[in-house]
Design an enzyme around this catalytic site. Sequence first.
Site, PDB file in Angstrom:
ATOM      1  N   CYS A  55      71.975  85.003  46.742  1.00 23.60           N
ATOM      2  CA  CYS A  55      70.646  85.585  46.524  1.00 23.60           C
ATOM      3  C   CYS A  55      70.694  87.069  46.887  1.00 23.60           C
ATOM      4  O   CYS A  55      69.975  87.551  47.759  1.00 23.60           O
ATOM      5  CB  CYS A  55      69.609  84.849  47.374  1.00 23.60           C
ATOM      6  SG  CYS A  55      67.898  85.150  46.861  1.00 23.60           S
TER       7      CYS A  55
ATOM      8  N   CYS B 143      63.318  76.968  43.593  1.00 21.03           N
ATOM      9  CA  CYS B 143      63.001  78.394  43.720  1.00 21.03           C
ATOM     10  C   CYS B 143      61.864  78.768  42.764  1.00 21.03           C
ATOM     11  O   CYS B 143      61.992  78.667  41.540  1.00 21.03           O
ATOM     12  CB  CYS B 143      64.230  79.242  43.419  1.00 21.03           C
ATOM     13  SG  CYS B 143      63.919  81.016  43.543  1.00 21.03           S
TER      14      CYS B 143
ATOM     15  N   CYS C  67      71.853  83.029  40.381  1.00 18.13           N
ATOM     16  CA  CYS C  67      70.971  81.860  40.454  1.00 18.13           C
ATOM     17  C   CYS C  67      71.657  80.579  39.969  1.00 18.13           C
ATOM     18  O   CYS C  67      71.336  79.485  40.427  1.00 18.13           O
ATOM     19  CB  CYS C  67      69.706  82.123  39.654  1.00 18.13           C
ATOM     20  SG  CYS C  67      68.725  83.515  40.291  1.00 18.13           S
TER      21      CYS C  67
ATOM     22  N   CYS D  79      73.168  78.836  42.828  1.00 21.75           N
ATOM     23  CA  CYS D  79      72.324  78.722  44.019  1.00 21.75           C
ATOM     24  C   CYS D  79      71.898  77.278  44.274  1.00 21.75           C
ATOM     25  O   CYS D  79      71.367  76.603  43.373  1.00 21.75           O
ATOM     26  CB  CYS D  79      71.086  79.599  43.867  1.00 21.75           C
ATOM     27  SG  CYS D  79      70.029  79.581  45.327  1.00 21.75           S
TER      28      CYS D  79
ATOM     29  N   GLU E 212      75.393  90.886  66.605  1.00 25.72           N
ATOM     30  CA  GLU E 212      74.044  91.068  66.073  1.00 25.72           C
ATOM     31  C   GLU E 212      73.624  92.531  66.121  1.00 25.72           C
ATOM     32  O   GLU E 212      73.006  93.035  65.186  1.00 25.72           O
ATOM     33  CB  GLU E 212      73.048  90.208  66.855  1.00 25.72           C
ATOM     34  CG  GLU E 212      73.205  88.706  66.630  1.00 25.72           C
ATOM     35  CD  GLU E 212      73.053  88.331  65.154  1.00 25.72           C
ATOM     36  OE1 GLU E 212      72.251  88.969  64.462  1.00 25.72           O
ATOM     37  OE2 GLU E 212      73.750  87.407  64.702  1.00 25.72           O
TER      38      GLU E 212
END
Length: 386
Positions: A189, A205, A196, A199, A35
């Site tokens: 995205c 969306c 799209c 997606c 992270e």
Amino acid sequence: MIPLAEMLLDWYARHGRHDLPWRQTRDSYRLWLAEIMLQQTQVDSVKPYYGRFLEVLPNWQALAEAPLDQVLALWSGLGYYARARNAQRAAQEVVTRHAGHFPDTLDAAITLPGVGRSTAAAVLASAFGQKHAILDANARRVLIRSHAIDADPRATATQHRLWSLASALTPHDAHSYNQAIQDLGAMICTPRQPRCRACPLAGLCMARAQGRSHDLPVARVKAAKPERCVCFLLARDADGRVLLEKRPETGIWGGLWCLPEAAPGGGEHPVLCPDAAYPLQDTSVLRQSLRAVWARRLALHLELTMLEEEQRHAFTHFQLRFRCVHARVLGGAVADSAVPLRWHDPAEALAQGLPTPMRRILERMVKAADSSRVTRLIPRRRVRVI
DNA sequence: GACTCGTGGAA
DNA sequence: TTTCCAAGAGT
């Protein structure tokens, strides 16, 4: 479960990046390190650093006890070096204050240096199975598009809205969900040219329904990037060693080794000096200025031999223009200084924590030395003194 | 809130 | 070539 979360988890199970190195473990140290390295940094950049780092410093104890120089050397080239310094401080706190275990509450985890809300949430969800929402660049973009949020993403009010939205959507299996929304942001995205048609959220969306997928998030107002100009001294002594200085712990390239700087405008560290735009043309004024600055700071008798062509290095908030100035040392010794100065063999220098431009300069120098060794039979031409 | 902090890839 | 921006946090 909220439909969005269900769709994401289903998509993630089939198309997610399950092979990433930090997804092969539930160990808090390895998850936390990933992270930290991934903050503002893309996956492909992190991969080689992650493996090398863990090989040398495989646990909290090892990182806590390592010399800072070693940590910075392992971070060299990855950027945002405060992350490395904070990471070691965090490891020391985990060892001394938390008995070698990553804190198991959000509030406690956030107190660790370099660990903010999103990083803490990611580690706690993946290491301990806790339900915490993340809000990184990927999640933020997915939420902004799926909910057609056209407010400024950097405004505080928008941040609050996005955090509460993220929390409301995050299901019990936050571990999988957090990774799913990041993968969707990274693979589908994307910032530009979102895919799209592929997606899983296309049906709900709002940005897509409004035909605004390409227009959201709203572009930030771009600020003009100022320039800073500096010369780096490439000084060689009789043994071919090169002079490096350790930079101050804070600021640009904090704690890393760097060629000594100088700018016609003076100043101890021109790279740190805002609005330090000076002409870099090879004039007698420039050469005299450089000699004066370095003579004062280094107390060396230098013979400037060559100015390399100007190079550029882009930072987030300014552009650095610089030239390398080659020099031979005719006499004198490195002066006592608040800034540590040290002669390094070129190969040894490359093992230190160096910012990327310095690494490139030194690598080029070593390469040139190797090729000149091959042609050493030809007498070296006398170096022109400038 | 506004700055500060690196680097590399993509377009 | 330039521009944009990433698995953000600290001050």
